[in-house]
Motif scaffolding. Structure first.
Motif, PDB file in Angstrom:
ATOM      1  N   ARG A 144       0.837  -1.211   0.000  1.00 53.57           N
ATOM      2  CA  ARG A 144       0.000   0.000   0.000  1.00 53.57           C
ATOM      3  C   ARG A 144       0.867   1.254   0.000  1.00 53.57           C
ATOM      4  O   ARG A 144       0.587   2.222  -0.711  1.00 53.57           O
ATOM      5  CB  ARG A 144      -0.937  -0.002   1.207  1.00 53.57           C
ATOM      6  CG  ARG A 144      -2.140  -0.920   1.057  1.00 53.57           C
ATOM      7  CD  ARG A 144      -3.212  -0.646   2.104  1.00 53.57           C
ATOM      8  NE  ARG A 144      -2.736  -0.803   3.459  1.00 53.57           N
ATOM      9  CZ  ARG A 144      -2.744  -1.945   4.146  1.00 53.57           C
ATOM     10  NH1 ARG A 144      -3.190  -3.044   3.582  1.00 53.57           N
ATOM     11  NH2 ARG A 144      -2.288  -1.988   5.387  1.00 53.57           N
ATOM     12  N   SER A 147       2.325   1.679  -3.392  1.00 53.92           N
ATOM     13  CA  SER A 147       1.293   2.174  -4.303  1.00 53.92           C
ATOM     14  C   SER A 147       1.053   3.664  -4.085  1.00 53.92           C
ATOM     15  O   SER A 147       0.930   4.433  -5.036  1.00 53.92           O
ATOM     16  CB  SER A 147       0.000   1.383  -4.091  1.00 53.92           C
ATOM     17  OG  SER A 147      -1.021   1.871  -4.917  1.00 53.92           O
ATOM     18  N   ALA A 148       1.003   4.078  -2.794  1.00 52.82           N
ATOM     19  CA  ALA A 148       0.799   5.500  -2.478  1.00 52.82           C
ATOM     20  C   ALA A 148       1.964   6.327  -2.992  1.00 52.82           C
ATOM     21  O   ALA A 148       1.767   7.426  -3.537  1.00 52.82           O
ATOM     22  CB  ALA A 148       0.623   5.685  -0.972  1.00 52.82           C
ATOM     23  N   LEU A 150       3.918   5.566  -5.536  1.00 55.01           N
ATOM     24  CA  LEU A 150       3.810   5.621  -7.002  1.00 55.01           C
ATOM     25  C   LEU A 150       2.764   6.638  -7.433  1.00 55.01           C
ATOM     26  O   LEU A 150       2.963   7.381  -8.400  1.00 55.01           O
ATOM     27  CB  LEU A 150       3.471   4.234  -7.562  1.00 55.01           C
ATOM     28  CG  LEU A 150       4.616   3.221  -7.569  1.00 55.01           C
ATOM     29  CD1 LEU A 150       4.115   1.846  -7.969  1.00 55.01           C
ATOM     30  CD2 LEU A 150       5.734   3.658  -8.494  1.00 55.01           C
ATOM     31  N   ASP A 151       1.628   6.691  -6.692  1.00 54.61           N
ATOM     32  CA  ASP A 151       0.596   7.683  -6.988  1.00 54.61           C
ATOM     33  C   ASP A 151       1.131   9.097  -6.797  1.00 54.61           C
ATOM     34  O   ASP A 151       0.884   9.991  -7.618  1.00 54.61           O
ATOM     35  CB  ASP A 151      -0.635   7.466  -6.096  1.00 54.61           C
ATOM     36  CG  ASP A 151      -1.416   6.210  -6.472  1.00 54.61           C
ATOM     37  OD1 ASP A 151      -1.174   5.672  -7.577  1.00 54.61           O
ATOM     38  OD2 ASP A 151      -2.265   5.782  -5.667  1.00 54.61           O
ATOM     39  N   GLN A 152       1.875   9.290  -5.695  1.00 53.57           N
ATOM     40  CA  GLN A 152       2.459  10.617  -5.436  1.00 53.57           C
ATOM     41  C   GLN A 152       3.457  10.991  -6.519  1.00 53.57           C
ATOM     42  O   GLN A 152       3.488  12.131  -6.980  1.00 53.57           O
ATOM     43  CB  GLN A 152       3.148  10.641  -4.069  1.00 53.57           C
ATOM     44  CG  GLN A 152       2.184  10.700  -2.908  1.00 53.57           C
ATOM     45  CD  GLN A 152       2.914  10.721  -1.573  1.00 53.57           C
ATOM     46  OE1 GLN A 152       4.089  10.382  -1.486  1.00 53.57           O
ATOM     47  NE2 GLN A 152       2.209  11.101  -0.531  1.00 53.57           N
ATOM     48  N   LYS A 153       4.276  10.002  -6.930  1.00 51.65           N
ATOM     49  CA  LYS A 153       5.262  10.253  -7.981  1.00 51.65           C
ATOM     50  C   LYS A 153       4.563  10.663  -9.275  1.00 51.65           C
ATOM     51  O   LYS A 153       4.974  11.606  -9.949  1.00 51.65           O
ATOM     52  CB  LYS A 153       6.104   8.989  -8.200  1.00 51.65           C
ATOM     53  CG  LYS A 153       7.164   9.141  -9.272  1.00 51.65           C
ATOM     54  CD  LYS A 153       7.943   7.848  -9.459  1.00 51.65           C
ATOM     55  CE  LYS A 153       8.941   8.031 -10.579  1.00 51.65           C
ATOM     56  NZ  LYS A 153       8.961   6.943 -11.504  1.00 51.65           N
ATOM     57  N   GLN A 154       3.487   9.933  -9.607  1.00 52.49           N
ATOM     58  CA  GLN A 154       2.756  10.256 -10.830  1.00 52.49           C
ATOM     59  C   GLN A 154       2.134  11.647 -10.733  1.00 52.49           C
ATOM     60  O   GLN A 154       2.177  12.422 -11.685  1.00 52.49           O
ATOM     61  CB  GLN A 154       1.663   9.205 -11.087  1.00 52.49           C
ATOM     62  CG  GLN A 154       0.967   9.409 -12.420  1.00 52.49           C
ATOM     63  CD  GLN A 154       0.001   8.284 -12.746  1.00 52.49           C
ATOM     64  OE1 GLN A 154      -0.003   7.255 -12.085  1.00 52.49           O
ATOM     65  NE2 GLN A 154      -0.803   8.483 -13.759  1.00 52.49           N
ATOM     66  N   SER A 155       1.583  11.977  -9.561  1.00 52.37           N
ATOM     67  CA  SER A 155       0.996  13.300  -9.363  1.00 52.37           C
ATOM     68  C   SER A 155       2.053  14.384  -9.505  1.00 52.37           C
ATOM     69  O   SER A 155       1.810  15.433 -10.129  1.00 52.37           O
ATOM     70  CB  SER A 155       0.339  13.408  -7.983  1.00 52.37           C
ATOM     71  OG  SER A 155      -0.762  12.536  -7.896  1.00 52.37           O
TER      72      SER A 155
END
Length: 199
Positions: A144, A147-148, A150-155
């Protein structure tokens, strides 16, 4: 009592004491899958899950229990039975399997291992189930977190792209403004100074 019989009894008591000391739930199966012996952890788990206080599982055919399971748990139990049979027939050295075994108290996972005992005959299979719930929960938490991240990196990458677009637009707007100012200044200044006469 002979010395030999006493030594055998001591060895058996010692062996039982050793397997009772282990945290893994252990059962010893014969060549047909019948449970010959279990350790304390195995029996305590069975009793905690509704079996009578004197329950040992000795005499139960472990493979038949696995084969008769149904539903999602049945899928795992069928794979376990197939794996044990592969070990019995020497198609596999050992069989390893992670599986969920959730309860009303919460999620649980186990690591199951089946291996032949290091004796020529008769065939004996050691089956052990180790509780790996803490490990699985930590693994899920890490996944998790990953995943968080990776989401932050993408953002952040998307924000960076948007910022670059805005900066480029600002440069273009600045250039356009400079061009307009230059154009306006040129419109205010006479076209040529050559016609001016000096005193």
């Amino acid at each position: 009592m002979t010395i030999e019989k006493s030594a055998i009894q001591y060895t058996e008591a010692f062996a039982q004491s050793v397997i009772n000391s282990l945290s893994a739930h252990i059962a010893i199966l014969d060549e047909d899958g019948i449970i010959l012996e279990t350790n304390r952890a195995w029996r305590e788990f069975a009793i905690a899950n509704g079996m009578p206080p004197d329950y040992t599982a000795i005499g139960v055919n472990y493979l038949e229990v696995c084969q008769s399971s149904s539903g999602e748990d049945g899928r795992h139990a069928h794979q376990v039975a197939a794996g044990i049979r592969n070990v019995m027939s020497e198609r596999m050295e050992e069989f390893l399997y992670d599986y969920p075994c959730h309860s009303p108290d919460g999620p649980r996972w186990y690591y199951m291992r089946a291996i032949r005992m290091a004796i020529e005959a008769p065939l004996r299979i050691v089956v052990s189930h180790e509780d790996i719930t803490a490990l699985k929960l930590t693994e899920e938490k890490l996944l998790r977190s990953e995943s968080a991240l990776l989401d932050q990196k993408q953002s952040l990458e998307e924000a960076n792209i948007a910022l670059k677009v805005l900066l480029k637009q600002r440069e273009n707007d600045k250039f356009d403004l400079e061009q307009k100012v230059l154009s306006n200044v040129k419109g205010l200044v006479p076209v040529s100074y050559t016609h001016l006469t000096l005193p």
